[in-house]
Enzyme design. Structure first.
Site, short mmCIF file in Angstrom:
data_model
loop_
_atom_site.label_atom_id
_atom_site.label_comp_id
_atom_site.label_asym_id
_atom_site.label_seq_id
_atom_site.Cartn_x
_atom_site.Cartn_y
_atom_site.Cartn_z
CB THR A 27 111.57 73.48 100.05
OG1 THR A 27 110.55 74.06 99.24
CG2 THR A 27 112.40 74.57 100.70
CB VAL A 56 115.78 76.53 102.71
CG1 VAL A 56 116.86 77.08 103.61
CG2 VAL A 56 115.08 77.64 101.94
CB ILE A 82 122.54 76.65 103.00
CG1 ILE A 82 122.22 77.43 104.27
CG2 ILE A 82 122.46 77.56 101.77
CD1 ILE A 82 120.82 78.02 104.33
CE LYS A 83 117.70 71.67 97.76
NZ LYS A 83 116.30 71.36 97.36
CB VAL A 84 124.91 75.89 97.03
CG1 VAL A 84 124.77 76.78 98.26
CG2 VAL A 84 125.87 74.74 97.29
#
Length: 214
Positions: A27, A56, A82-84
């Site tokens: 997402t 996320v 964790i998306k970066v």
């Protein structure tokens, strides 16, 4: 290749999970806003382990803010990645989180060089945006194949998570190109089930079953 749902809607994620064909969801702030989510921490807190891993995206300003946000969400004890973004700040955050054994998905990847940087920073996943590249006349599926070739040749363990998939053809092509994961919206996932010969066969079975007794 494993499948993920690209969505911010819990009801969609729950339904797709019940089919037994996805291993989590990805997402971003845009999808969450469309789904009416106001607090990401609430979504994380309500995440069911049976739904798989939630990818996320951190959105706080600056490196320290992104790290603090990621640590706050992961402290809730849910299966998260964790998306970066693939930027200097994003990769610095990736390195720090990876050193803490937190899975990181580096997104907005549009070149092999970006994918190599993400792997060097310790990313667990790298997300080439296939459909968005094609929107600009570039070869998104070929990039997936190039990343897989580059990773295999150099012994990189980072997995390729193909994103921005617009249709079943994209899903099939990135599988053949060597993606480890593919994420897609609900409409695309639903289309993967359908084939006219399947529909025809089901109708024949139904017609014949009407003449049988249990």
């Amino acid at each position: 290749m494993h499948l993920l749902l690209d969505s911010g809607a819990v009801d969609e994620i729950r339904e797709a999970s019940s089919w037994g064909v996805i291993r989590g969801a990805t997402t971003n702030p845009t999808l969450l806003r469309q789904a009416g989510v106001e607090k990401i921490s609430d979504l994380v807190a309500s995440w069911a382990a049976a739904w798989g891993t939630l990818h996320v995206e951190v959105f706080a300003a600056g490196r320290e803010g992104m790290v603090e946000q990621a640590l706050r969400w992961t402290s809730l004890g849910k299966p998260l990645a964790i998306k970066v973004p693939c930027t200097p700040s994003g990769l610095a955050v990736c390195r720090e989180l990876a050193q803490r054994q937190i899975p990181v998905n580096v997104t907005l990847v549009f070149s092999l060089s970006q994918a190599l940087l993400a792997a060097e920073a310790g990313a667990s996943y790298v997300s080439p945006f296939v459909g968005r590249m094609e929107d600009h006349g570039m070869k998104g599926v070929q990039l997936v194949a190039d990343i897989r070739n580059g990773y295999d040749r150099t012994g990189v363990s980072t997995q390729i998570l193909a994103a921005s998939l617009r249709n079943p053809r994209h899903v099939e092509e990135v599988a053949l190109a060597g993606a480890h994961w593919a994420t897609m919206p609900m409409a695309v996932l639903q289309k993967l089930f359908h084939h006219p010969l399947t529909d025809d066969g089901l109708q024949r079975f139904s017609d014949d079953a009407a003449h049988l007794q249990d």
